[in-house]
Write a protein that holds these residues in place. Structure first.
Motif, PDB file in Angstrom:
ATOM      1  N   PRO A  55       0.897  -1.478  -0.006  1.00 62.03           N
ATOM      2  CA  PRO A  55      -0.067  -0.069   0.153  1.00 62.03           C
ATOM      3  C   PRO A  55       0.759   1.699   0.058  1.00 62.03           C
ATOM      4  CG  PRO A  55       0.115  -0.711   2.803  1.00 62.03           C
ATOM      5  CD  PRO A  55       0.747  -2.178   1.366  1.00 62.03           C
ATOM      6  N   ALA A  56       0.175   1.706  -0.840  1.00 69.08           N
ATOM      7  CA  ALA A  56       1.185   3.520  -0.989  1.00 69.08           C
ATOM      8  C   ALA A  56       0.429   4.090  -1.230  1.00 69.08           C
ATOM      9  CB  ALA A  56       2.004   3.412  -2.340  1.00 69.08           C
ATOM     10  N   LEU A  57       0.684   6.175  -0.743  1.00 70.12           N
ATOM     11  CA  LEU A  57      -0.078   7.136  -1.066  1.00 70.12           C
ATOM     12  C   LEU A  57      -0.560   6.794  -2.427  1.00 70.12           C
ATOM     13  CD1 LEU A  57       1.176   9.514   1.337  1.00 70.12           C
ATOM     14  CD2 LEU A  57      -0.766   8.077   1.548  1.00 70.12           C
ATOM     15  N   PRO A  58      -1.551   7.923  -3.022  1.00 69.19           N
ATOM     16  CA  PRO A  58      -2.010   7.971  -4.146  1.00 69.19           C
ATOM     17  C   PRO A  58      -0.814   9.323  -4.509  1.00 69.19           C
ATOM     18  CG  PRO A  58      -3.410   8.792  -3.006  1.00 69.19           C
ATOM     19  CD  PRO A  58      -3.025   8.109  -2.424  1.00 69.19           C
ATOM     20  N   GLY A  59      -0.055   9.026  -6.065  1.00 66.85           N
ATOM     21  CA  GLY A  59       0.598  10.333  -6.505  1.00 66.85           C
ATOM     22  C   GLY A  59       0.829   9.944  -7.738  1.00 66.85           C
ATOM     23  N   GLY A  60       1.962  11.016  -8.125  1.00 63.98           N
ATOM     24  CA  GLY A  60       2.605  10.508  -9.517  1.00 63.98           C
ATOM     25  C   GLY A  60       4.032  11.575  -9.421  1.00 63.98           C
ATOM     26  N   PHE A  61       4.619  11.770 -10.539  1.00 60.76           N
ATOM     27  CA  PHE A  61       5.090  12.312 -10.972  1.00 60.76           C
ATOM     28  C   PHE A  61       4.811  13.824 -12.138  1.00 60.76           C
ATOM     29  CE2 PHE A  61       7.671   8.154 -10.966  1.00 60.76           C
ATOM     30  CZ  PHE A  61       9.227   8.765 -10.325  1.00 60.76           C
ATOM     31  N   LEU A  62       5.401  14.921 -11.987  1.00 54.78           N
ATOM     32  CA  LEU A  62       4.499  15.699 -13.148  1.00 54.78           C
ATOM     33  C   LEU A  62       4.553  15.611 -13.761  1.00 54.78           C
ATOM     34  CD1 LEU A  62       5.670  17.102 -10.405  1.00 54.78           C
ATOM     35  CD2 LEU A  62       6.280  19.512 -11.416  1.00 54.78           C
ATOM     36  N   SER A  63       3.176  16.178 -14.739  1.00 56.02           N
ATOM     37  CA  SER A  63       2.696  14.948 -16.050  1.00 56.02           C
ATOM     38  C   SER A  63       4.029  15.761 -16.961  1.00 56.02           C
ATOM     39  CB  SER A  63       1.508  15.590 -16.031  1.00 56.02           C
ATOM     40  OG  SER A  63       1.486  16.739 -16.115  1.00 56.02           O
ATOM     41  N   HIS A  64       3.849  17.432 -17.127  1.00 51.61           N
ATOM     42  CA  HIS A  64       5.032  17.611 -17.748  1.00 51.61           C
ATOM     43  C   HIS A  64       6.029  18.628 -17.160  1.00 51.61           C
ATOM     44  CE1 HIS A  64       1.164  20.541 -18.156  1.00 51.61           C
ATOM     45  NE2 HIS A  64       2.376  20.874 -18.553  1.00 51.61           N
ATOM     46  N   ASP A  65       6.902  18.757 -18.031  1.00 50.83           N
ATOM     47  CA  ASP A  65       7.291  20.360 -17.328  1.00 50.83           C
ATOM     48  C   ASP A  65       6.689  21.611 -17.363  1.00 50.83           C
ATOM     49  OD1 ASP A  65      10.282  20.235 -15.901  1.00 50.83           O
ATOM     50  OD2 ASP A  65      11.017  21.601 -17.835  1.00 50.83           O
ATOM     51  N   GLY A  66       6.609  22.059 -16.721  1.00 48.04           N
ATOM     52  CA  GLY A  66       5.893  23.324 -16.298  1.00 48.04           C
ATOM     53  C   GLY A  66       4.714  23.503 -15.641  1.00 48.04           C
ATOM     54  N   GLU A  67       4.899  22.000 -15.771  1.00 48.69           N
ATOM     55  CA  GLU A  67       2.978  21.743 -14.091  1.00 48.69           C
ATOM     56  C   GLU A  67       3.500  21.952 -12.525  1.00 48.69           C
ATOM     57  OE1 GLU A  67      -0.544  18.302 -13.664  1.00 48.69           O
ATOM     58  OE2 GLU A  67       2.175  17.785 -13.541  1.00 48.69           O
ATOM     59  N   GLU A  68       2.119  23.172 -12.625  1.00 48.86           N
ATOM     60  CA  GLU A  68       2.290  23.462 -11.252  1.00 48.86           C
ATOM     61  C   GLU A  68       2.150  22.562 -10.480  1.00 48.86           C
ATOM     62  OE1 GLU A  68       2.943  26.139 -10.289  1.00 48.86           O
ATOM     63  OE2 GLU A  68       2.837  26.783 -12.123  1.00 48.86           O
ATOM     64  N   ILE A  69       2.845  22.527  -9.686  1.00 45.62           N
ATOM     65  CA  ILE A  69       2.927  21.387  -8.378  1.00 45.62           C
ATOM     66  C   ILE A  69       1.622  21.198  -7.774  1.00 45.62           C
ATOM     67  CG2 ILE A  69       3.477  20.933  -6.036  1.00 45.62           C
ATOM     68  CD1 ILE A  69       5.870  22.679  -6.788  1.00 45.62           C
ATOM     69  N   LEU A  70       0.572  22.467  -7.510  1.00 46.03           N
ATOM     70  CA  LEU A  70      -0.648  22.328  -7.085  1.00 46.03           C
ATOM     71  C   LEU A  70      -2.116  21.649  -8.042  1.00 46.03           C
ATOM     72  CD1 LEU A  70      -2.307  22.565  -4.382  1.00 46.03           C
ATOM     73  CD2 LEU A  70      -3.222  25.037  -5.559  1.00 46.03           C
ATOM     74  N   ASP A  71      -0.847  21.887  -9.593  1.00 45.11           N
ATOM     75  CA  ASP A  71      -2.120  21.425 -10.324  1.00 45.11           C
ATOM     76  C   ASP A  71      -2.125  20.225 -10.772  1.00 45.11           C
ATOM     77  OD1 ASP A  71      -3.260  24.087 -10.628  1.00 45.11           O
ATOM     78  OD2 ASP A  71      -1.936  24.297 -12.509  1.00 45.11           O
ATOM     79  N   ALA A  72      -0.895  20.071 -10.312  1.00 45.63           N
ATOM     80  CA  ALA A  72      -0.291  17.775 -10.064  1.00 45.63           C
ATOM     81  C   ALA A  72      -1.227  17.333  -9.365  1.00 45.63           C
ATOM     82  CB  ALA A  72       1.004  18.512  -9.971  1.00 45.63           C
ATOM     83  N   ALA A  73      -1.080  17.872  -8.101  1.00 43.39           N
ATOM     84  CA  ALA A  73      -1.825  17.352  -6.743  1.00 43.39           C
ATOM     85  C   ALA A  73      -3.659  17.068  -7.487  1.00 43.39           C
ATOM     86  CB  ALA A  73      -1.331  18.200  -5.861  1.00 43.39           C
ATOM     87  N   HIS A  74      -3.863  18.228  -8.058  1.00 37.30           N
ATOM     88  CA  HIS A  74      -5.134  19.035  -8.363  1.00 37.30           C
ATOM     89  C   HIS A  74      -5.913  17.283  -8.855  1.00 37.30           C
ATOM     90  CE1 HIS A  74      -6.586  22.290  -6.183  1.00 37.30           C
ATOM     91  NE2 HIS A  74      -7.534  21.887  -6.206  1.00 37.30           N
ATOM     92  N   ARG A  75      -4.766  16.826 -10.580  1.00 38.19           N
ATOM     93  CA  ARG A  75      -5.222  15.788 -11.204  1.00 38.19           C
ATOM     94  C   ARG A  75      -4.872  14.779 -10.595  1.00 38.19           C
ATOM     95  NH1 ARG A  75      -0.993  13.143 -13.333  1.00 38.19           N
ATOM     96  NH2 ARG A  75       0.219  15.317 -12.978  1.00 38.19           N
ATOM     97  N   GLU A  76      -4.091  14.170  -9.620  1.00 37.21           N
ATOM     98  CA  GLU A  76      -4.083  12.847  -8.440  1.00 37.21           C
ATOM     99  C   GLU A  76      -5.636  12.922  -8.095  1.00 37.21           C
ATOM    100  OE1 GLU A  76      -1.593  10.620  -9.109  1.00 37.21           O
ATOM    101  OE2 GLU A  76      -0.436  11.205 -10.346  1.00 37.21           O
ATOM    102  N   LEU A  77      -5.928  13.940  -7.610  1.00 31.33           N
ATOM    103  CA  LEU A  77      -6.732  13.918  -6.567  1.00 31.33           C
ATOM    104  C   LEU A  77      -7.999  13.684  -7.680  1.00 31.33           C
ATOM    105  CD1 LEU A  77      -8.050  13.754  -4.181  1.00 31.33           C
ATOM    106  CD2 LEU A  77      -8.231  16.651  -4.566  1.00 31.33           C
ATOM    107  N   SER A  78      -8.218  14.353  -8.450  1.00 30.81           N
ATOM    108  CA  SER A  78      -9.698  13.718  -9.050  1.00 30.81           C
ATOM    109  C   SER A  78      -9.663  12.658 -10.044  1.00 30.81           C
ATOM    110  CB  SER A  78      -9.277  14.681 -10.863  1.00 30.81           C
ATOM    111  OG  SER A  78      -8.275  15.296 -11.137  1.00 30.81           O
TER     112      SER A  78
END
Lengths: 237, 237
Positions: free
Chosen positions: B33-56
């Motif tokens: 078991p692990a936390l959901p998450g992942g790498f930034l989708s593309h260079d330049g993606e905002e960190i908070l946006d990436a968190a929102h993306r993973e969340l949805s």
DNA sequence: TTCGGTTACTGTCACTTTCACAATAAGGGG
DNA sequence: CCCCTTATTGTGAAAGTGACAGTAACCGAA
């Protein structure tokens, strides 16, 4: 993707809360004040180690008692013109260094009153104004319920000096009697240390040192601004 | 250097505080078991946006009302066997999703009682146990002085439901009468919303929605553990 | 219709904490 | 010895906290 470490180093100078800023000597924002910091020295360097390294590069802190904690990470795409640079900001709190600390790394280093940054009177490089604001807010909140305030003092300090810390960080005035009572009511927050010393005339004050307690209970709550004293140029948000 | 985003998603299920964990389908810690998450989708993606993306990606949250904030950054050199991976952890708080949320990205996703992680009964991948612990601690502290607890409830909620949130997050029981009084004493914390609804028989409860206030004053202070109730398997440090 | 079951909601009192407020103590220097 | 300066301590009113039990409103069954 590059990772940097930035430091919000707070101290008290002449009863005012100050932050250490360096003048940038290189080209993005050259000549503008900025937070001390830099890239990780080698791949594999621990983030906290890098923060410690930058801290000792920038301040001549012989005594090891400096508080250092991670603050937050700032990675907005456009924050650095050179490209994608993510910065892990840290909050450091040091006892009042009498020396203005001539920088070893950057062009110049100086203690700047926090108010100048908070009010927006002084423009900082990158998003460092935001970082400083967040750091001060963290300190303001944390001294309520943790023994963090003692990190602003030296090894030995008086209760009056500790009160000055709270007043400077919060930007308010506190009642001396109530402060004495509250501070001494917290078990293990401050412990007496031998003899007394005098300062500007007056009766000698008892000396204390930081005790083992790290969580303050009951907490020292920050007074609510009474809406008729909002003139210090500090925004509350 | 690689940057990832990890999410501590907390919710309430059947009166228990739960965290969303996925079963790793790939090789470092495969099947664990692990936390959901992942790498930034593309260079330049905002960190908070990436968190929102993973969340949805991980939760089917149609209603946009999910609390999401940065928690801390974890970059210990040995935390990922593949090399230097720095993770910016985030704390998300969502109203109780009745669906177990079948994962779309990872092999499997499930709501796990927080106690299982805190007690160490369940082993997590990487340093995710520490991250979960920090996230829960953040939530426990923050609901004292901010309106964060309402993020665990839906748009409309009763005071009893809000009390369950506090009891689940803190792992304590609260007095109903005092809770009613305190919650209603905070100006703008919760505001009435029209009619009442019934639950299991009983008198219908009034409905409230989150008010404009974000800072709770006076705060709802967490009761001090009385040293004879330390048996819930939760460590207090 | 009434009664029992269930949950929501409210009031009081003792006690503790907080705040506002001023007098005394202990040195140093003239 | 007196004055100046700063440190330190106590008190009463007011507000907040915690422990405590009874009433209110709805549902379903008798």
């Amino acid at each position: 993707m590059l990772l940097t470490v930035d430091l919000v180093i707070l101290t008290l100078r002449e009863g005012r809360l100050c932050v250490l800023l360096v003048e940038r000597g290189e080209d993005p924002f050259r000549g503008m004040p900025a937070l001390p910091g830099g890239f990780l020295s080698h791949d594999g360097e621990e983030i906290l180690d890098a923060a410690h390294r930058e801290l000792s590069e920038e301040t001549a802190l012989t005594a090891g008692y400096v508080h250092l904690e991670q603050l937050a990470t700032y990675g907005a795409a456009g924050r650095d013109p050179r490209g994608r640079v993510v910065s892990v900001a840290h909050l450091a709190i040091a006892p009042g260094l009498p020396e203005p600390v001539a920088g070893t790394d950057a062009s110049d280093a100086a203690w700047i009153p926090a108010e100048s940054v908070l009010s927006g009177a002084l423009e900082l490089a990158f998003d460092h104004r935001r970082i400083v604001t967040d750091g001060i807010e963290r300190a303001r909140t944390k001294i309520e319920s943790s023994a963090l305030a003692t990190a602003f003092c030296g090894e030995l300090f008086t209760i009056a000096e500790l009160q000055q810390v709270y007043e400077a960080v919060w930007g308010t005035e506190l009642d001396t009697r109530n402060f004495y009572r509250k501070v001494q009511a917290v078990e293990g927050f401050i412990v007496p240390a031998g003899s007394g010393r005098k300062t500007t005339g007056g009766r000698p004050a008892r000396l204390y040192r930081a005790g083992p307690t790290t969580v303050l209970f009951p907490p020292l709550s920050r007074p609510v601004p009474t809406a008729t004293e909002e003139d210090t140029g500090e925004k509350g948000n």
